[in-house]
Design a protein around this motif. Structure first.
Motif, PDB file in Angstrom:
ATOM      1  N   GLU A  86       5.327   3.761   3.951  1.00  0.00           N
ATOM      2  CA  GLU A  86       5.260   2.431   4.526  1.00  0.00           C
ATOM      3  C   GLU A  86       3.793   2.020   4.488  1.00  0.00           C
ATOM      4  OE1 GLU A  86       6.171   0.043   8.659  1.00  0.00           O
ATOM      5  OE2 GLU A  86       6.888   2.087   8.427  1.00  0.00           O
ATOM      6  N   CYS A  87       3.510   0.915   3.801  1.00  0.00           N
ATOM      7  CA  CYS A  87       2.122   0.473   3.615  1.00  0.00           C
ATOM      8  C   CYS A  87       1.885  -0.834   4.374  1.00  0.00           C
ATOM      9  CB  CYS A  87       1.812   0.265   2.133  1.00  0.00           C
ATOM     10  SG  CYS A  87       1.944   1.780   1.162  1.00  0.00           S
ATOM     11  N   LEU A  88       0.698  -0.949   4.929  1.00  0.00           N
ATOM     12  CA  LEU A  88       0.268  -2.162   5.616  1.00  0.00           C
ATOM     13  C   LEU A  88      -0.753  -2.865   4.740  1.00  0.00           C
ATOM     14  CD1 LEU A  88       0.166  -3.996   8.124  1.00  0.00           C
ATOM     15  CD2 LEU A  88      -1.659  -2.527   8.978  1.00  0.00           C
ATOM     16  N   LEU A  89      -0.477  -4.131   4.400  1.00  0.00           N
ATOM     17  CA  LEU A  89      -1.373  -4.935   3.569  1.00  0.00           C
ATOM     18  C   LEU A  89      -2.060  -5.960   4.452  1.00  0.00           C
ATOM     19  CD1 LEU A  89       1.137  -5.590   0.658  1.00  0.00           C
ATOM     20  CD2 LEU A  89      -0.451  -3.686   0.911  1.00  0.00           C
ATOM     21  N   ARG A  90      -3.351  -6.205   4.194  1.00  0.00           N
ATOM     22  CA  ARG A  90      -4.108  -7.206   4.943  1.00  0.00           C
ATOM     23  C   ARG A  90      -4.779  -8.168   3.977  1.00  0.00           C
ATOM     24  NH1 ARG A  90      -8.178  -5.237   9.309  1.00  0.00           N
ATOM     25  NH2 ARG A  90      -9.410  -5.082   7.430  1.00  0.00           N
ATOM     26  N   ALA A  91      -4.621  -9.464   4.235  1.00  0.00           N
ATOM     27  CA  ALA A  91      -5.320 -10.489   3.459  1.00  0.00           C
ATOM     28  C   ALA A  91      -6.532 -10.939   4.277  1.00  0.00           C
ATOM     29  CB  ALA A  91      -4.397 -11.669   3.184  1.00  0.00           C
ATOM     30  N   LEU A  92      -7.680 -11.054   3.615  1.00  0.00           N
ATOM     31  CA  LEU A  92      -8.924 -11.419   4.280  1.00  0.00           C
ATOM     32  C   LEU A  92      -9.534 -12.638   3.609  1.00  0.00           C
ATOM     33  CD1 LEU A  92     -10.407  -7.809   4.431  1.00  0.00           C
ATOM     34  CD2 LEU A  92      -9.191  -8.991   6.248  1.00  0.00           C
ATOM     35  N   ASP A  93     -10.206 -13.480   4.412  1.00  0.00           N
ATOM     36  CA  ASP A  93     -10.883 -14.641   3.830  1.00  0.00           C
ATOM     37  C   ASP A  93     -12.319 -14.267   3.451  1.00  0.00           C
ATOM     38  OD1 ASP A  93     -12.304 -14.625   6.201  1.00  0.00           O
ATOM     39  OD2 ASP A  93     -11.590 -16.579   6.894  1.00  0.00           O
ATOM     40  N   GLY A  94     -13.121 -15.255   3.110  1.00  0.00           N
ATOM     41  CA  GLY A  94     -14.495 -15.017   2.659  1.00  0.00           C
ATOM     42  C   GLY A  94     -15.405 -14.394   3.707  1.00  0.00           C
ATOM     43  N   GLN A  95     -15.112 -14.612   4.992  1.00  0.00           N
ATOM     44  CA  GLN A  95     -15.907 -14.021   6.071  1.00  0.00           C
ATOM     45  C   GLN A  95     -15.288 -12.713   6.577  1.00  0.00           C
ATOM     46  OE1 GLN A  95     -15.163 -17.481   6.181  1.00  0.00           O
ATOM     47  NE2 GLN A  95     -17.175 -17.825   5.275  1.00  0.00           N
ATOM     48  N   MET A  96     -14.319 -12.181   5.829  1.00  0.00           N
ATOM     49  CA  MET A  96     -13.637 -10.925   6.147  1.00  0.00           C
ATOM     50  C   MET A  96     -12.821 -11.008   7.438  1.00  0.00           C
ATOM     51  SD  MET A  96     -14.387  -9.520   3.464  1.00  0.00           S
ATOM     52  CE  MET A  96     -14.030  -7.808   3.391  1.00  0.00           C
ATOM     53  N   VAL A  97     -12.285 -12.213   7.711  1.00  0.00           N
ATOM     54  CA  VAL A  97     -11.380 -12.421   8.833  1.00  0.00           C
ATOM     55  C   VAL A  97      -9.959 -12.284   8.319  1.00  0.00           C
ATOM     56  CG1 VAL A  97     -10.586 -14.081  10.567  1.00  0.00           C
ATOM     57  CG2 VAL A  97     -13.023 -13.934   9.999  1.00  0.00           C
ATOM     58  N   GLU A  98      -9.127 -11.576   9.064  1.00  0.00           N
ATOM     59  CA  GLU A  98      -7.741 -11.366   8.648  1.00  0.00           C
ATOM     60  C   GLU A  98      -6.978 -12.682   8.696  1.00  0.00           C
ATOM     61  OE1 GLU A  98      -4.295  -9.157  10.858  1.00  0.00           O
ATOM     62  OE2 GLU A  98      -5.648  -7.689   9.926  1.00  0.00           O
ATOM     63  N   GLN A 122      -6.837 -19.952   2.862  1.00  0.00           N
ATOM     64  CA  GLN A 122      -7.196 -19.321   1.585  1.00  0.00           C
ATOM     65  C   GLN A 122      -7.757 -17.916   1.801  1.00  0.00           C
ATOM     66  OE1 GLN A 122      -6.779 -20.688  -1.592  1.00  0.00           O
ATOM     67  NE2 GLN A 122      -7.368 -18.675  -2.327  1.00  0.00           N
ATOM     68  N   ALA A 123      -7.169 -16.950   1.132  1.00  0.00           N
ATOM     69  CA  ALA A 123      -7.656 -15.565   1.185  1.00  0.00           C
ATOM     70  C   ALA A 123      -8.584 -15.315   0.002  1.00  0.00           C
ATOM     71  CB  ALA A 123      -6.495 -14.592   1.138  1.00  0.00           C
ATOM     72  N   SER A 124      -9.562 -14.450   0.222  1.00  0.00           N
ATOM     73  CA  SER A 124     -10.434 -14.078  -0.889  1.00  0.00           C
ATOM     74  C   SER A 124     -10.102 -12.689  -1.421  1.00  0.00           C
ATOM     75  CB  SER A 124     -11.901 -14.130  -0.463  1.00  0.00           C
ATOM     76  OG  SER A 124     -12.145 -13.185   0.552  1.00  0.00           O
ATOM     77  N   THR A 125      -9.450 -11.868  -0.604  1.00  0.00           N
ATOM     78  CA  THR A 125      -9.056 -10.537  -1.056  1.00  0.00           C
ATOM     79  C   THR A 125      -7.856 -10.053  -0.262  1.00  0.00           C
ATOM     80  OG1 THR A 125      -9.843  -8.306  -1.574  1.00  0.00           O
ATOM     81  CG2 THR A 125     -10.565  -9.252   0.517  1.00  0.00           C
ATOM     82  N   VAL A 126      -7.173  -9.075  -0.807  1.00  0.00           N
ATOM     83  CA  VAL A 126      -6.080  -8.389  -0.130  1.00  0.00           C
ATOM     84  C   VAL A 126      -6.359  -6.898  -0.275  1.00  0.00           C
ATOM     85  CG1 VAL A 126      -3.593  -8.043   0.011  1.00  0.00           C
ATOM     86  CG2 VAL A 126      -4.493 -10.229  -0.772  1.00  0.00           C
ATOM     87  N   GLU A 127      -6.139  -6.154   0.808  1.00  0.00           N
ATOM     88  CA  GLU A 127      -6.383  -4.718   0.764  1.00  0.00           C
ATOM     89  C   GLU A 127      -5.175  -3.959   1.302  1.00  0.00           C
ATOM     90  OE1 GLU A 127      -9.724  -3.847   3.239  1.00  0.00           O
ATOM     91  OE2 GLU A 127      -8.612  -4.170   5.087  1.00  0.00           O
ATOM     92  N   VAL A 128      -5.059  -2.706   0.888  1.00  0.00           N
ATOM     93  CA  VAL A 128      -4.061  -1.808   1.454  1.00  0.00           C
ATOM     94  C   VAL A 128      -4.746  -1.141   2.637  1.00  0.00           C
ATOM     95  CG1 VAL A 128      -2.540   0.158   1.055  1.00  0.00           C
ATOM     96  CG2 VAL A 128      -3.006  -1.456  -0.798  1.00  0.00           C
ATOM     97  N   ALA A 129      -4.405  -1.579   3.851  1.00  0.00           N
ATOM     98  CA  ALA A 129      -5.061  -1.046   5.043  1.00  0.00           C
ATOM     99  C   ALA A 129      -4.668   0.401   5.287  1.00  0.00           C
ATOM    100  CB  ALA A 129      -4.740  -1.905   6.258  1.00  0.00           C
ATOM    101  N   SER A 130      -3.381   0.733   5.088  1.00  0.00           N
ATOM    102  CA  SER A 130      -2.940   2.115   5.252  1.00  0.00           C
ATOM    103  C   SER A 130      -1.593   2.311   4.577  1.00  0.00           C
ATOM    104  CB  SER A 130      -2.825   2.489   6.731  1.00  0.00           C
ATOM    105  OG  SER A 130      -1.757   1.795   7.333  1.00  0.00           O
ATOM    106  N   CYS A 131      -1.336   3.534   4.202  1.00  0.00           N
ATOM    107  CA  CYS A 131      -0.032   3.948   3.697  1.00  0.00           C
ATOM    108  C   CYS A 131       0.314   5.262   4.381  1.00  0.00           C
ATOM    109  CB  CYS A 131      -0.048   4.161   2.187  1.00  0.00           C
ATOM    110  SG  CYS A 131       0.109   2.657   1.222  1.00  0.00           S
ATOM    111  N   ARG A 132       1.490   5.295   5.014  1.00  0.00           N
ATOM    112  CA  ARG A 132       1.940   6.493   5.709  1.00  0.00           C
ATOM    113  C   ARG A 132       3.313   6.870   5.216  1.00  0.00           C
ATOM    114  NH1 ARG A 132       0.226   6.148  11.930  1.00  0.00           N
ATOM    115  NH2 ARG A 132      -1.730   5.070  11.665  1.00  0.00           N
ATOM    116  N   GLU A 133       3.646   8.147   5.406  1.00  0.00           N
ATOM    117  CA  GLU A 133       4.986   8.599   5.051  1.00  0.00           C
ATOM    118  C   GLU A 133       5.996   7.845   5.909  1.00  0.00           C
ATOM    119  OE1 GLU A 133       5.630  12.792   4.979  1.00  0.00           O
ATOM    120  OE2 GLU A 133       3.610  13.154   4.264  1.00  0.00           O
ATOM    121  N   GLN A 134       7.138   7.548   5.356  1.00  0.00           N
ATOM    122  CA  GLN A 134       8.174   6.852   6.108  1.00  0.00           C
ATOM    123  C   GLN A 134       8.637   7.717   7.261  1.00  0.00           C
ATOM    124  OE1 GLN A 134      11.253   5.653   3.391  1.00  0.00           O
ATOM    125  NE2 GLN A 134      10.179   3.780   2.854  1.00  0.00           N
ATOM    126  N   GLY A 135       8.805   7.084   8.416  1.00  0.00           N
ATOM    127  CA  GLY A 135       9.260   7.805   9.596  1.00  0.00           C
ATOM    128  C   GLY A 135       8.169   8.494  10.365  1.00  0.00           C
TER     129      GLY A 135
END
Length: 138
Positions: A86-98, A122-135
């Protein structure tokens, strides 16, 4: 008192065997030190061989990120897990605000994932904040 450096060298040679006996120059000291060094080396090697990192065996790598519109951003990433993740994705703008988040469930194995993240601006980047095993525990 000695008059010359040669006399000092001769006198110090007479006390050398006493110093060796007092400081443990026998074979027992070297055997114990060698056994300790071998035990530490084996323990260190065992630790390095069994290290899985903090992610618990789930690895991810970002391949591409695009943010063509003000209300969505897209990320392509690769996930390698044994039993799914299970992965958590975060989109950030130019000032690195979620500006957006998304949770994605990925099947086990080596998988390529393409996911769109909805954003509030408008987002400037998207990152994979974390990925953990399911459950796993959050």
């Amino acid at each position: 008192m000695s008059a010359t450096p040669e006399d000092d060298a001769v006198n110090s040679a007479d006390t050398a065997p006493a110093l060796r006996k007092r400081h443990g120059n026998g074979p027992v000291f070297f055997v114990v030190a060698t056994l300790f060094a071998v035990a530490v080396s084996v323990g260190w090697g065992f630790s390095v061989m069994n290290y899985t990192g903090l992610s618990g065996g789930v690895y991810h790598q970002v391949v591409a990120v695009t943010a063509p519109t003000g209300d969505a951003a897209r990320i392509d990433f690769e996930v390698n897990s044994k039993n799914g993740a299970e992965c958590l994705l975060r989109a950030l703008d130019g000032q690195m605000v979620e500006v957006g988040t998304e949770r994605v469930e990925v099947e086990g194995g080596n998988r390529m994932v393409s996911q769109t993240v909805e954003t509030v601006r408008q987002a400037s980047t998207v990152e994979v904040a974390s990925c953990r095993e399911q459950g796993s525990q959050d």
